[in-house]
Write an enzyme that holds these catalytic residues in place. Structure first.
Site, PDB file in Angstrom:
ATOM      1  N   LYS A 301     -29.635   6.796  63.008  1.00  0.00           N
ATOM      2  CA  LYS A 301     -29.018   6.251  64.212  1.00  0.00           C
ATOM      3  C   LYS A 301     -28.880   7.299  65.311  1.00  0.00           C
ATOM      4  CE  LYS A 301     -28.625   1.974  63.048  1.00  0.00           C
ATOM      5  NZ  LYS A 301     -29.553   0.985  63.667  1.00  0.00           N
ATOM      6  N   LYS A 342     -30.118 -11.587  61.075  1.00  0.00           N
ATOM      7  CA  LYS A 342     -31.244 -10.968  61.784  1.00  0.00           C
ATOM      8  C   LYS A 342     -32.359 -10.567  60.826  1.00  0.00           C
ATOM      9  CE  LYS A 342     -30.926  -6.714  63.096  1.00  0.00           C
ATOM     10  NZ  LYS A 342     -30.595  -5.443  63.763  1.00  0.00           N
TER      11      LYS A 342
END
Length: 638
Positions: A301, A342
């Site tokens: 990230k 998702k």
């Protein structure tokens, strides 16, 4: 013929006639004379080495070859990455054999007396060996994956993530209320960098990965990851794009470098530090420092955050989304927060998977940023997620899972270590992944919301302004924990469906999305995968089979041909009927038994949207005020 011995047993005849052939599996004499020589024969050297050599000896009187020079430059590059800025040179680095010495100008410190053993772009098999031998808590599971522990931190530490605020970033980045960017100054960063580099240089060995981000070769980024654990090296081997031997030989200087010294804490007396953990980004130096956390997701990230800065400067939109593409080349983007579906909906056996989490949209189309997938494992089953289940094999990293002590079979229901159990594997482990992970310009932009209030329609066709409004809002609703008996849904808003990772103001990404959707004729959709007929606790979750039919109709283009009507308050265009789906559920008002309770809940959610959007009311979106006014008008009206 056997002759009888004195004890009555036939004698074994050891002589054979001249014409007899003996088939006894005998082998020619061994080439090795010692056990060490035998072991050296076991490992075959690559014919064309693509990494610095393992201490290959050369007659120093002979002139250096091109390969020698390439290796020397590569080692110098790694040494420069590990250089302390208070000393003139970097550490003395060597690949493989610690007895193979390179000449360096000495510097007056103890660190100049030792060599740092560089383990460069090791294979998964080599990293398995290092992890199992040297890292406590590393095991091979029954399916061949490497199970490991991330220490005290089993998730990201967003409050300990900082960005250097300088003259450039002060103007370019999003600071202040609502922003994920917590500032630090250059001096504090350099203190932490020095601490991390000194720690890494004190070790006998460090792992170095040279890899890429972004499958679009025109816009890819070269990254170097320096770490102390085999677990971290294997994780990034899986999550970044793996260079070919030829690409690695010409890798050169990286565009960005991570120093992962997560086993070592930061100094809490350093300015801006609030704990022993610090994840620091310096965009000017193109460096990231990790101290005080071994959670590997910080690297993934952290680089995604960097891409949210670098790509928009090139006119490329960075996206926290999934992406797939049909056999006819029609690509679709899926945005959604945790629990919206998702990953499930973007993984479709009838379509190619471009990626599940991080993408770029450039003038060339859409491309995956990563080379792997980082899937949640809690409650994983073969029936629910067969692709993820089958991807957990040799080469995969399993974080913080619990397994049977004897059989090494993983219990994915066990939350003893953490609920945030994860699997990191190369995207090629997914059968229908498209390699290289690039696609056409998206035709559909699908915003997913798990609405626990039960008032959003199962599907809505959005105008461009509505797409921007809901993209900036980034809504979903979570159900509160049942430990204290609370059952009230809690609205969650995350700008651009990834507020924790964006660096610029959300409206800048929204303006880029609007421009690209207009240019390439993409349609926006809002899909509710949550509740219908009432809020959580009284209504029912919308069936996954219905949601899949909706997504299929979006992909095929059939939903564009439906008849639509507009809802009240949110002003959403909803189809009046769809094949295979009961017409009454398409309008949530029809599914509630109490009309007044529906209206009350609808207005409550609308108020939460309006309150969240107050922080964006004064922001200019695009080149003029027209789009800004349209987006503000696209929100709920009541």
């Amino acid at each position: 013929m056997a002759k009888n011995a004195g004890d009555g047993l036939p004698r074994i005849q050891t002589q054979k006639s001249e014409m007899q052939v003996c088939h006894d599996d005998s082998a020619p004499p061994m080439k090795a004379q010692t056990i060490d020589q035998l072991h050296s024969l076991q490992k075959k050297k690559p014919s064309a080495p693509s990494t610095p050599s393992r201490g290959a000896q050369r007659d120093f009187a002979s002139p250096p070859t091109v390969e020698d020079e390439r290796q020397r430059q590569q080692l110098q590059s790694i040494s420069a990455s590990l250089a302390s800025l208070t000393r003139e040179t970097g550490p003395k680095v060597v690949k493989g054999d610690l007895t193979h010495v390179h000449h360096y100008t000495p510097s007056p410190s103890d660190s100049a007396l030792k060599f740092t053993h560089i383990l460069y772009n090791l294979s998964p098999a080599e990293l398995y060996e290092h992890a199992i031998k040297y890292e406590k808590g590393s095991f091979i599971t029954s399916t061949g994956a490497l199970a490991t522990l991330s220490g005290a931190k089993t998730g990201r530490s967003p409050r300990d993530k900082r960005v250097v605020k300088d003259k450039t970033t002060e103007d370019e980045l999003w600071w202040g209320k609502g922003s994920p960017n917590i500032e630090m100054d250059e001096h504090a960063f350099m203190v932490n960098r020095e601490r991390a580099v000194d720690y890494l240089n004190s070790l006998e060995k460090v792992f170095v990965n040279d890899q890429f981000l972004n499958w679009d070769p025109q816009h890819r980024i070269k990254v170097r990851i320096v770490s102390a654990r085999a677990y971290h090296s294997l994780f990034m081997h899986n999550m970044c794009i793996r260079p070919t031997p030829e690409e690695l030989e010409d890798f050169g200087t990286p565009d960005f470098t991570i120093y992962n010294a997560g086993q070592f804490p930061c100094n809490r007396y350093t300015h801006y530090m609030t704990s022993s953990t610090s994840i620091d980004l310096n965009l000017a130096r193109k460096e990231m420092v990790i101290l005080g956390t071994q959670y590997a997701g910080e690297m993934k990230k952290g680089l995604f955050t960097v891409m949210h800065y670098l790509m928009p400067k090139r006119g490329i939109l960075s996206l926290h989304s999934g992406c797939n593409m049909g056999k006819d080349g029609d690509a679709a983007l899926f945005f959604g927060l945790s629990g919206t579906g998702k990953t499930t909906l973007s993984t479709d056996h009838n379509r190619y998977l471009i990626g599940d989490d991080e993408h770029c949209w450039s003038e060339n189309g859409v491309s995956n940023i990563e080379g792997g997938c980082y899937a949640k494992c809690i409650d994983l089953s073969k029936e629910k997620e067969p692709d993820i289940w089958n991807a957990i094999k040799f080469g995969t990293v399993l974080e913080n899972v619990v397994f049977d002590e004897h059989t090494r079979e993983v219990d994915y229901l066990d939350k003893s270590v953490t609920e945030n159990t994860r699997a990191a594997y190369p995207i090629g482990y997914i059968p229908n992944a498209k390699i290289p992970c690039v696609g056409t310009h998206p035709k559909n932009v699908i915003l997913l919301a798990c609405d626990a209030f039960g008032v959003l329609p199962p599907v809505s066709k959005l105008s461009l302004a509505q797409t921007m409004y809901h993209f900036i809002s980034g809504y979903t609703a979570l159900v509160a924990g049942t430990e204290d008996g609370v059952k009230e849904p809690q609205a969650t808003f995350s700008a651009c469906f990834g507020a924790a990772f964006i660096m610029l103001h959300p409206t800048k990404y929204a303006a880029m999305l609007a421009e690209k959707m207009q240019k390439h004729g993409a349609t926006g959709w809002l899909v509710n995968t949550g509740w219908s007929g009432g809020r959580y606790g009284s209504g029912n979750r919308i069936k996954l089979a219905y949601t899949r039919k909706i997504i299929d109709a979006i992909h095929s283009g059939g939903l564009l041909e439906a008849n639509y009507k507009k809802t009240e308050v949110f002003g959403l265009e909803i189809p009046t009927e769809m094949e295979g789906i009961p017409s009454e559920i398409l309008d949530p008002m029809n599914t509630w038994s109490n009309a007044e309770a529906y209206k009350e809940t609808l207005l409550k959610l609308a108020g939460l949207f309006r309150k969240n959007f107050e922080g964006f009311m004064d922001c200019k979106i695009g080149t003029d005020d027209t789009l800004t006014e349209e987006i503000l008008a696209a929100g709920p009206i009541f």
